[in-house]
Design an enzyme around this catalytic site. Sequence first.
Site, PDB file in Angstrom:
ATOM      1  N   ASP A   1     -15.074   5.443  -8.459  1.00 20.37           N
ATOM      2  CA  ASP A   1     -14.458   5.764  -7.173  1.00 20.37           C
ATOM      3  C   ASP A   1     -13.289   6.710  -7.416  1.00 20.37           C
ATOM      4  O   ASP A   1     -12.193   6.298  -7.755  1.00 20.37           O
ATOM      5  CB  ASP A   1     -13.966   4.490  -6.483  1.00 20.37           C
ATOM      6  CG  ASP A   1     -13.477   4.763  -5.057  1.00 20.37           C
ATOM      7  OD1 ASP A   1     -13.184   5.936  -4.738  1.00 20.37           O
ATOM      8  OD2 ASP A   1     -13.387   3.807  -4.273  1.00 20.37           O
TER       9      ASP A   1
ATOM     10  N   HIS B   1      -6.129   6.715  -4.378  1.00 22.07           N
ATOM     11  CA  HIS B   1      -5.762   5.690  -5.352  1.00 22.07           C
ATOM     12  C   HIS B   1      -5.031   6.262  -6.570  1.00 22.07           C
ATOM     13  O   HIS B   1      -4.730   5.509  -7.502  1.00 22.07           O
ATOM     14  CB  HIS B   1      -7.016   4.953  -5.799  1.00 22.07           C
ATOM     15  CG  HIS B   1      -7.812   4.416  -4.656  1.00 22.07           C
ATOM     16  ND1 HIS B   1      -7.342   3.436  -3.810  1.00 22.07           N
ATOM     17  CD2 HIS B   1      -9.054   4.761  -4.178  1.00 22.07           C
ATOM     18  CE1 HIS B   1      -8.251   3.180  -2.882  1.00 22.07           C
ATOM     19  NE2 HIS B   1      -9.292   3.973  -3.079  1.00 22.07           N
TER      20      HIS B   1
ATOM     21  N   ILE C   1      -2.676   3.413  -3.241  1.00 26.31           N
ATOM     22  CA  ILE C   1      -3.026   2.005  -3.080  1.00 26.31           C
ATOM     23  C   ILE C   1      -4.163   1.631  -4.036  1.00 26.31           C
ATOM     24  O   ILE C   1      -4.883   2.482  -4.534  1.00 26.31           O
ATOM     25  CB  ILE C   1      -3.446   1.690  -1.627  1.00 26.31           C
ATOM     26  CG1 ILE C   1      -4.720   2.466  -1.247  1.00 26.31           C
ATOM     27  CG2 ILE C   1      -2.311   2.003  -0.668  1.00 26.31           C
ATOM     28  CD1 ILE C   1      -5.271   2.108   0.124  1.00 26.31           C
TER      29      ILE C   1
ATOM     30  N   GLY D   1      -9.923  -1.450  -2.718  1.00 26.03           N
ATOM     31  CA  GLY D   1     -10.283  -2.758  -2.195  1.00 26.03           C
ATOM     32  C   GLY D   1     -11.264  -3.479  -3.096  1.00 26.03           C
ATOM     33  O   GLY D   1     -11.169  -4.695  -3.303  1.00 26.03           O
TER      34      GLY D   1
END
Length: 291
Positions: free
Chosen positions: A187, A192, A207, A210
Amino acid sequence: MPIDVGRALSAEPRTTDLAWDHKDVLLYHLGIGAGAPATDPDELRYTLESRLHVLPSFATVAGGALAAAGGLGTPGIDVDLAAVLHGGQRIELHRPLPAAGRAVQSSKIAAVYDKDKAAVIVLRSSAEDGDGPLWTSDTRIFVRGEGGFGGERGPSERLELPTREPDVTVERPIREDQALLYRLSGDWNPLHADPDFAKRAGFDRPILHGLCSYGITLKAVVDTVLGGDVSRVRAYTTRFAGVVFPGETLRIRAWRDTPEPGRIQVSVTAADREDAPVLADTVVEHAPAHP
């Protein structure tokens, strides 16, 4: 309209060839925080190829495939990626995942729900190898600003947390570089890693993925409730309820046999921010312990 529901639902399934080996599994495990302490025998199950057990959530990155991105390329789906959020994830395991393998994954849009101000796209994927089915996954993709087309609202069940004290409470610190390590499993979203991109998206800093929190949580449940036996996991479901920043600490609470045997209900919050929700409506379904 950006989402043509009829066209999306009737589109032919897309197939993808997946391949992985022990190095991919080891990298994924490190990306979700395995290996601390490095010489702990329980951690070596995740970090040493000669003892390797595969955490079932590895299915979300096997072959480097991103289910959400594949779903957004389906005919009938034309949305702004800046409006897309990963809303939830479910994996059903048909048998333990091998440490190395090849599989064919088939994906199609299973549902499109109208939430008024947003649409929810459910992408269903299944993978099988020469020995048969491996896993089935549902990825829920939340698209802001794409609702109001008159479709079904879809399920909106919310799980109430048990009123009793949790059977297990553990905290898992997130390394400052955790997102940088996890993104190597496939990803590459700059949200991120890139502070400038994160600020444009409305966050003070990058961040955590998830699905990284998702993997950290399953590992904690397997290690503390299921005796470290990854083969007992049958299914794992969550709703992404809030963000986590690298450097924070996850607080993971688990209730056994809720509301029935074989089900573990889990709550995940950010301990540093007054238990702000991270994962909600989270359930691990499992088989009994091996005799």
